[in-house]
Design a protein around this motif. Structure first.
Motif, PDB file in Angstrom:
ATOM      1  N   VAL A 235       1.286 -14.368 -36.116  1.00  0.00           N
ATOM      2  CA  VAL A 235       0.950 -13.326 -35.172  1.00  0.00           C
ATOM      3  C   VAL A 235       0.580 -14.001 -33.850  1.00  0.00           C
ATOM      4  O   VAL A 235      -0.110 -15.028 -33.832  1.00  0.00           O
ATOM      5  CB  VAL A 235      -0.212 -12.449 -35.691  1.00  0.00           C
ATOM      6  CG1 VAL A 235      -1.493 -13.248 -35.867  1.00  0.00           C
ATOM      7  CG2 VAL A 235      -0.448 -11.261 -34.770  1.00  0.00           C
ATOM      8  N   ARG A 236       1.057 -13.438 -32.751  1.00  0.00           N
ATOM      9  CA  ARG A 236       0.765 -13.984 -31.425  1.00  0.00           C
ATOM     10  C   ARG A 236       0.407 -12.841 -30.500  1.00  0.00           C
ATOM     11  O   ARG A 236       1.164 -11.894 -30.353  1.00  0.00           O
ATOM     12  CB  ARG A 236       1.968 -14.748 -30.862  1.00  0.00           C
ATOM     13  CG  ARG A 236       2.237 -16.055 -31.559  1.00  0.00           C
ATOM     14  CD  ARG A 236       3.450 -16.787 -30.985  1.00  0.00           C
ATOM     15  NE  ARG A 236       3.316 -17.046 -29.559  1.00  0.00           N
ATOM     16  CZ  ARG A 236       4.037 -17.959 -28.901  1.00  0.00           C
ATOM     17  NH1 ARG A 236       4.922 -18.705 -29.558  1.00  0.00           N
ATOM     18  NH2 ARG A 236       3.879 -18.145 -27.619  1.00  0.00           N
ATOM     19  N   CYS A 237      -0.756 -12.955 -29.860  1.00  0.00           N
ATOM     20  CA  CYS A 237      -1.226 -11.897 -28.981  1.00  0.00           C
ATOM     21  C   CYS A 237      -1.029 -12.221 -27.501  1.00  0.00           C
ATOM     22  O   CYS A 237      -1.294 -11.369 -26.643  1.00  0.00           O
ATOM     23  CB  CYS A 237      -2.695 -11.606 -29.250  1.00  0.00           C
ATOM     24  SG  CYS A 237      -3.029 -11.057 -30.937  1.00  0.00           S
ATOM     25  N   PHE A 238      -0.581 -13.455 -27.201  1.00  0.00           N
ATOM     26  CA  PHE A 238      -0.408 -13.874 -25.815  1.00  0.00           C
ATOM     27  C   PHE A 238       0.897 -14.654 -25.690  1.00  0.00           C
ATOM     28  O   PHE A 238       1.386 -15.235 -26.671  1.00  0.00           O
ATOM     29  CB  PHE A 238      -1.605 -14.718 -25.361  1.00  0.00           C
ATOM     30  CG  PHE A 238      -2.920 -14.005 -25.544  1.00  0.00           C
ATOM     31  CD1 PHE A 238      -3.354 -13.077 -24.620  1.00  0.00           C
ATOM     32  CD2 PHE A 238      -3.708 -14.254 -26.664  1.00  0.00           C
ATOM     33  CE1 PHE A 238      -4.556 -12.398 -24.811  1.00  0.00           C
ATOM     34  CE2 PHE A 238      -4.901 -13.585 -26.864  1.00  0.00           C
ATOM     35  CZ  PHE A 238      -5.328 -12.651 -25.923  1.00  0.00           C
ATOM     36  N   LYS A 239       1.438 -14.705 -24.495  1.00  0.00           N
ATOM     37  CA  LYS A 239       2.768 -15.308 -24.331  1.00  0.00           C
ATOM     38  C   LYS A 239       2.756 -16.812 -24.514  1.00  0.00           C
ATOM     39  O   LYS A 239       3.763 -17.406 -24.892  1.00  0.00           O
ATOM     40  CB  LYS A 239       3.348 -14.947 -22.969  1.00  0.00           C
ATOM     41  CG  LYS A 239       2.598 -15.534 -21.776  1.00  0.00           C
ATOM     42  CD  LYS A 239       3.307 -15.192 -20.466  1.00  0.00           C
ATOM     43  CE  LYS A 239       2.584 -15.822 -19.262  1.00  0.00           C
ATOM     44  NZ  LYS A 239       3.304 -15.537 -17.998  1.00  0.00           N
ATOM     45  N   ASP A 240       1.615 -17.453 -24.223  1.00  0.00           N
ATOM     46  CA  ASP A 240       1.518 -18.896 -24.398  1.00  0.00           C
ATOM     47  C   ASP A 240       0.046 -19.287 -24.487  1.00  0.00           C
ATOM     48  O   ASP A 240      -0.852 -18.452 -24.347  1.00  0.00           O
ATOM     49  CB  ASP A 240       2.217 -19.647 -23.266  1.00  0.00           C
ATOM     50  CG  ASP A 240       1.747 -19.221 -21.872  1.00  0.00           C
ATOM     51  OD1 ASP A 240       0.518 -19.023 -21.690  1.00  0.00           O
ATOM     52  OD2 ASP A 240       2.591 -19.088 -20.972  1.00  0.00           O
TER      53      ASP A 240
ATOM     54  N   SER B 216      -3.044  -5.633 -29.462  1.00  0.00           N
ATOM     55  CA  SER B 216      -2.527  -4.279 -29.651  1.00  0.00           C
ATOM     56  C   SER B 216      -1.231  -4.064 -28.889  1.00  0.00           C
ATOM     57  O   SER B 216      -0.656  -2.977 -28.944  1.00  0.00           O
ATOM     58  CB  SER B 216      -3.573  -3.249 -29.200  1.00  0.00           C
ATOM     59  OG  SER B 216      -4.747  -3.382 -29.975  1.00  0.00           O
ATOM     60  N   SER B 217      -0.779  -5.103 -28.197  1.00  0.00           N
ATOM     61  CA  SER B 217       0.504  -5.025 -27.493  1.00  0.00           C
ATOM     62  C   SER B 217       1.418  -6.136 -28.002  1.00  0.00           C
ATOM     63  O   SER B 217       2.255  -5.925 -28.878  1.00  0.00           O
ATOM     64  CB  SER B 217       0.302  -5.111 -25.981  1.00  0.00           C
ATOM     65  OG  SER B 217      -0.484  -6.252 -25.631  1.00  0.00           O
ATOM     66  N   SER B 218       1.210  -7.357 -27.522  1.00  0.00           N
ATOM     67  CA  SER B 218       2.067  -8.475 -27.935  1.00  0.00           C
ATOM     68  C   SER B 218       2.005  -8.725 -29.439  1.00  0.00           C
ATOM     69  O   SER B 218       3.009  -9.069 -30.062  1.00  0.00           O
ATOM     70  CB  SER B 218       1.657  -9.753 -27.197  1.00  0.00           C
ATOM     71  OG  SER B 218       1.798  -9.596 -25.808  1.00  0.00           O
ATOM     72  N   GLY B 219       0.840  -8.571 -30.027  1.00  0.00           N
ATOM     73  CA  GLY B 219       0.680  -8.884 -31.442  1.00  0.00           C
ATOM     74  C   GLY B 219       0.830  -7.696 -32.373  1.00  0.00           C
ATOM     75  O   GLY B 219       0.577  -7.802 -33.572  1.00  0.00           O
ATOM     76  N   GLN B 220       1.271  -6.549 -31.839  1.00  0.00           N
ATOM     77  CA  GLN B 220       1.206  -5.321 -32.608  1.00  0.00           C
ATOM     78  C   GLN B 220       2.105  -5.320 -33.841  1.00  0.00           C
ATOM     79  O   GLN B 220       1.677  -4.941 -34.932  1.00  0.00           O
ATOM     80  CB  GLN B 220       1.564  -4.130 -31.727  1.00  0.00           C
ATOM     81  CG  GLN B 220       1.512  -2.801 -32.472  1.00  0.00           C
ATOM     82  CD  GLN B 220       1.743  -1.615 -31.558  1.00  0.00           C
ATOM     83  OE1 GLN B 220       2.087  -1.797 -30.396  1.00  0.00           O
ATOM     84  NE2 GLN B 220       1.557  -0.421 -32.073  1.00  0.00           N
ATOM     85  N   ALA B 221       3.363  -5.748 -33.730  1.00  0.00           N
ATOM     86  CA  ALA B 221       4.318  -5.585 -34.821  1.00  0.00           C
ATOM     87  C   ALA B 221       3.825  -6.234 -36.117  1.00  0.00           C
ATOM     88  O   ALA B 221       3.807  -5.614 -37.176  1.00  0.00           O
ATOM     89  CB  ALA B 221       5.669  -6.152 -34.416  1.00  0.00           C
ATOM     90  N   LEU B 222       3.406  -7.495 -36.011  1.00  0.00           N
ATOM     91  CA  LEU B 222       2.925  -8.189 -37.205  1.00  0.00           C
ATOM     92  C   LEU B 222       1.460  -7.867 -37.473  1.00  0.00           C
ATOM     93  O   LEU B 222       1.041  -7.703 -38.626  1.00  0.00           O
ATOM     94  CB  LEU B 222       3.125  -9.693 -37.047  1.00  0.00           C
ATOM     95  CG  LEU B 222       2.729 -10.590 -38.221  1.00  0.00           C
ATOM     96  CD1 LEU B 222       3.367 -10.114 -39.514  1.00  0.00           C
ATOM     97  CD2 LEU B 222       3.125 -12.042 -37.928  1.00  0.00           C
ATOM     98  N   GLY B 223       0.656  -7.769 -36.419  1.00  0.00           N
ATOM     99  CA  GLY B 223      -0.764  -7.503 -36.580  1.00  0.00           C
ATOM    100  C   GLY B 223      -1.041  -6.211 -37.319  1.00  0.00           C
ATOM    101  O   GLY B 223      -2.016  -6.101 -38.068  1.00  0.00           O
ATOM    102  N   ALA B 224      -0.185  -5.222 -37.155  1.00  0.00           N
ATOM    103  CA  ALA B 224      -0.375  -3.938 -37.824  1.00  0.00           C
ATOM    104  C   ALA B 224      -0.132  -4.023 -39.321  1.00  0.00           C
ATOM    105  O   ALA B 224      -0.404  -3.062 -40.046  1.00  0.00           O
ATOM    106  CB  ALA B 224       0.553  -2.886 -37.219  1.00  0.00           C
ATOM    107  N   SER B 225       0.378  -5.159 -39.781  1.00  0.00           N
ATOM    108  CA  SER B 225       0.640  -5.304 -41.218  1.00  0.00           C
ATOM    109  C   SER B 225      -0.166  -6.439 -41.821  1.00  0.00           C
ATOM    110  O   SER B 225       0.194  -6.978 -42.863  1.00  0.00           O
ATOM    111  CB  SER B 225       2.128  -5.560 -41.463  1.00  0.00           C
ATOM    112  OG  SER B 225       2.490  -6.876 -41.115  1.00  0.00           O
ATOM    113  N   MET B 226      -1.277  -6.803 -41.185  1.00  0.00           N
ATOM    114  CA  MET B 226      -2.066  -7.948 -41.650  1.00  0.00           C
ATOM    115  C   MET B 226      -3.357  -7.563 -42.356  1.00  0.00           C
ATOM    116  O   MET B 226      -4.222  -8.409 -42.566  1.00  0.00           O
ATOM    117  CB  MET B 226      -2.372  -8.894 -40.475  1.00  0.00           C
ATOM    118  CG  MET B 226      -1.169  -9.717 -40.040  1.00  0.00           C
ATOM    119  SD  MET B 226      -1.538 -10.824 -38.651  1.00  0.00           S
ATOM    120  CE  MET B 226      -2.759 -11.923 -39.372  1.00  0.00           C
TER     121      MET B 226
END
Length: 603
Positions: free
Chosen positions: A150-155, A193-203
Motif C-alpha cells: 500500500v502506498r499513500c504518497f507518490k514517493d 484515502s486517495s493514493s492508497g485507497q484501492a489496496l488500503g480499503a482491503s487491509m
C-alpha cells in the motif's frame, strides 16, 4: 494490560511442564457444546476461491528447508474472480514428513509486522518439538513488506513532507507541536484515502483472516493452527470468531481487547489507541518497577541510592519538562542530541519491552537524574549517551535488516523489492481500517490531555498513534471488516496468554478475550516485557503442549518469568552478564513487532 494487583496463589504448573487437560473435557451435564458455525456468507466468500497456485522459490539461504512464495488472492472477497493482490509467504518444512501434524501459521504483530521474517526466525525462538511437528508458515499480510505494498504518497519525498511531525517525535508536547502533528495526521488520512485507497480499503484484519483460511485449505489442513503475538492476537481472535468451526489450535500471546480495538457504535468518544489502555499498562509496569526497586533497596537498585524511587521519578519528569537534557559538541558548541519528556518516555517504554526491562529502567532513570543534577556528568557522557540512545532507537529497524536483505536478494526475480518504505502506511492502514475513531484529528489534543492524567507520558504516546484514523480525513473503509461479536464457541479451545507487566498489550485484554470466548483458557504470567512465550519454561511448555496435543493447562494456570528484577547486588559487577539473559532457554525470544511505530521490541 491495565496492570492491576491480580490473582495470587500457587503455580498451576511447574517449570518442567504444564498440568494439562484434554481439549475434549465435557460440561458437567456430560455433553460437549457444539461449536458455532462459520456463517453462510463467510463460507461462500472463502470457499468459492479455488486453491490458488503458489509460485515458490528457494530461500533456504536464510534458514534450512525454507521456501518463499507469492500467491494472488482476491482483493475483495465479494468478487472472488475480480481484482487480486499478491501476498508473500515463507514456509519452513519439517525435517521428517512422517511426523508432520500440519501447518502452523505465525504472526509477529504490528500491525505491519512481517510474517515472512518471523517464519524465517522460527528456528531461533520456537521449540524443537514444534519445528519437528509443523511446517511453519509466515505470511506478510496484504499491503505489507514483501506483499504488494500500500502506498499513500507518490514517493518518499512526499511521504516525508506529509509525515515529518509524526515521524520525528514520539508525541508532541507543545502547542506548536500539537498543531503540526494534527496537520500531519490529517495529511496522512487524506493521502491514504486517495493514493492508497484501492489496496488500503482491503487491509482490514478480516481480509487477512480470509486469506489465512484460503491458505489453510491450500496447504491441506482441515483446521487452522496459529500462533500470534501482540496485534497478531487480534488476527487470531478475528479468525476464531469468523471461522469458529475451523479452529484446531489458536494460541494468542500479548492479547488485545478485541472490542476496544474494533470499537462499538458508541465507542468513538475515545481514540482506538486510548481505548485499549496500553498507556495505563506501561505506566503501571513502570510504577511496579519503582516499587520493587524501593523494596529491594540500594544494594540491588541504583535508583534507590538517590532516595525514594517514585519521588526521584517525579522529580526527573518535572526537571526534564522544564529543561530538556541537551548534549552539545565540545568543539563547535553544536547541539548533538536532546532528551526531552517525550523522548524520555519512549526510552522507558523501549526498556519495558524487554524481560530485563526493570534493570534498564533503573540504569536510564539513574542516568537521567544524575545528568539533570550534575552538568559535568552530562558533559562527560555526551557522545557515549547520544550514540547509545540513537542506537537503541534504531535497534528495532536494524535487527531484521540482514534477514530482510537476504530475502530480498533471493526474491528479486519474483518481485520482492520495494524501494519505497511503506511501513508508516502499513501500520496505519490496518489500524484505521479495523477501528472506529473520533471524527477530527483536532480532537486528539483533548483526548491526549486526558490520557496524560491517567497514564503520564505513556498515555499520550499511545493515544496520538491513532490520530490519522480520524474519520473525517481517513475516509477509506472496508465494508467487510469484522467488528464482532467476539463470543463464538470454537471447535477446539483457544489458548490465551497474558503477562501482568506487559507495557503494550494490557493484561486486561487477555482477561477480556478469555471471558468473551466461551471455549478458551487463560494462562497468566508474572513476567516482564511484551508477550510471554520464551520468558519461562512454564509458558513455553504450556503453549507447545497446546499446539501439539490441543491440550489446555488447568484452569487458573499461572507462571512466573525466569527474569525477575534486582536479584543481583549491583556492587558485584557493573552489568552482570547473567542479568542480561532473556529467559532460561537458550533460544531467543520471538521478534515481536511493537504496536507503536518507533518503540523498540525485545530481541
Amino acid at each position: 494490560m491495565s496492570v492491576r494487583r491480580l490473582l495470587g496463589g500457587a503455580l498451576a504448573f511447574l517449570v518442567a511442564g504444564a498440568v494439562v487437560v484434554p481439549a475434549t473435557t465435557t460440561a458437567a451435564s456430560g455433553a460437549t457444546p457444539a461449536p458455532d458455525r462459520t456463517s453462510a456468507i463467510e463460507a461462500r466468500r472463502v470457499d468459492s476461491v479455488p486453491k490458488p497456485a503458489i509460485t515458490w522459490f528457494d530461500c533456504s539461504v536464510v534458514t534450512p528447508r525454507a521456501a518463499c512464495g507469492t500467491v494472488k488472492l482476491p482483493l475483495d472477497y465479494d468478487q472472488p474472480k475480480g481484482a487480486t493482490t499478491e501476498v508473500a509467504l515463507l514456509r519452513v518444512k519439517v525435517a521428517d514428513p512422517s511426523k508432520r501434524l500440519g501447518t502452523l501459521f505465525v504472526n509477529p504483530g504490528g500491525p505491519g509486522g512481517s510474517g515472512v521474517i518471523l517464519a524465517a526466525s522460527a528456528r531461533e525462538f520456537l521449540s524443537p518439538a514444534l519445528l519437528a511437528r509443523f511446517d511453519i508458515v509466515g505470511v506478510d499480510p496484504r499491503g505489507i513488506n514483501f506483499s504488494d505494498n500500500v502506498r499513500c504518497f507518490k514517493d518518499l519525498g512526499a511521504q516525508a513532507k506529509a509525515l515529518g511531525p509524526i515521524l520525528e517525535t514520539p508525541f508532541p508536547t507543545t502547542a506548536a507541536g500539537r498543531n503540526a502533528y494534527v496537520a500531519s495526521a490529517m495529511a496522512f488520512g487524506r493521502g491514504c484515502s486517495s493514493s492508497g485507497q484501492a489496496l488500503g480499503a482491503s487491509m482490514s484484519t478480516a481480509e487477512v483472516a480470509r486469506d489465512m483460511d484460503v491458505l489453510r485449505r491450500t496447504f491441506g489442513d482441515a483446521k487452522l493452527n496459529y500462533l500470534g503475538f501482540s496485534y497478531g492476537t487480534y488476527l487470531g481472535q478475528t479468525y476464531a470468531n469468523m471461522f469458529p468451526d475451523r479452529v484446531r489450535a489458536v494460541a494468542i500471546d500479548g492479547v488485545l481487547d478485541p472490542i476496544a480495538w474494533a470499537g462499538t457504535e458508541g465507542a468513538t468518544i475515545q481514540p482506538q489507541t486510548q481505548r485499549i489502555k496500553s498507556g495505563e499498562g506501561a505506566h503501571n509496569a513502570l510504577l511496579k518497577v519503582l516499587d520493587v526497586c524501593k523494596a529491594k533497596g540500594p544494594d540491588y537498585c541504583m535508583l534507590a541510592q538517590l532516595g525514594d524511587p517514585r519521588q526521584t521519578y517525579a522529580e526527573v519528569i518535572s526537571k526534564i519538562k522544564a529543561n530538556p537534557i541537551v548534549f552539545t559538541d565540545e568543539d563547535t558548541g553544536e547541539v548533538v542530541f536532546t532528551i526531552d519528556y517525550a523522548f524520555m518516555v519512549s526510552i522507558l517504554l523501549s526498556d519495558l519491552y524487554n524481560p530485563d526491562g526493570p534493570m534498564f529502567v533503573d540504569w536510564d532513570l539513574t542516568g537521567f537524574a544524575q545528568m539533570l543534577e550534575d552538568p559535568m556528568a552530562r558533559k562527560a557522557s555526551t557522545r557515549a549517551t547520544a550514540l547509545s540512545m540513537q542506537a537503541r532507537l534504531a535497534a528495532a529497524k536494524d535487527s531484521d535488516k540482514a534477514t530482510k536483505a537476504q530475502l530480498a536478494k533471493a526474491g528479486a526475480r519474483a518481485g520482492w523489492a520495494f524501494p519505497y518504505d511503506n511501513s508508516p502506511e502499513a501500520f496505519q492502514s490496518v489500524l484505521c481500517t479495523d477501528s472506529r475513531n473520533p471524527s477530527s484529528a483536532r480532537l486528539w489534543p483533548y483526548f491526549t490531555a486526558s490520557a496524560e492524567r491517567t497514564a503520564p507520558g505513556f498515555g499520550p504516546l499511545w493515544s496520538w498513534a491513532s490520530a490519522p484514523c480520524a474519520s473525517s480525513t481517513w475516509t477509506v473503509t472496508d465494508e467487510d471488516s469484522y467488528r464482532g461479536p467476539f463470543t463464538k464457541r470454537t471447535a477446539n479451545p483457544v489458548l490465551v496468554v497474558g503477562n501482568y507487566w506487559d507495557p503494550a498489550t494490557n493484561y486486561a485484554g487477555a482477561v477480556k478475550a478469555s471471558t468473551l470466548l466461551p471455549n478458551s483458557r487463560l494462562v497468566s504470567s508474572d513476567s516482564w516485557g511484551h508477550t510471554a512465550y520464551g520468558t519461562s519454561a512454564c509458558v513455553t511448555n504450556a503453549v507447545d503442549s497446546y499446539l501439539i496435543g490441543v491440550k489446555v493447562p488447568a484452569a487458573g494456570a499461572k507462571c512466573v518469568g525466569d527474569v525477575q528484577p534486582f536479584t543481583e547486588k549491583i556492587d558485584q559487577e557493573p552489568f552482570p552478564e547473567e542479568q542480561l539473559r532473556s529467559g532460561a532457554s537458550a533460544r531467543s525470544l520471538p521478534p515481536v513487532v511493537a504496536p507503536v511505530p518507533g518503540a523498540v521490541p525485545r530481541r
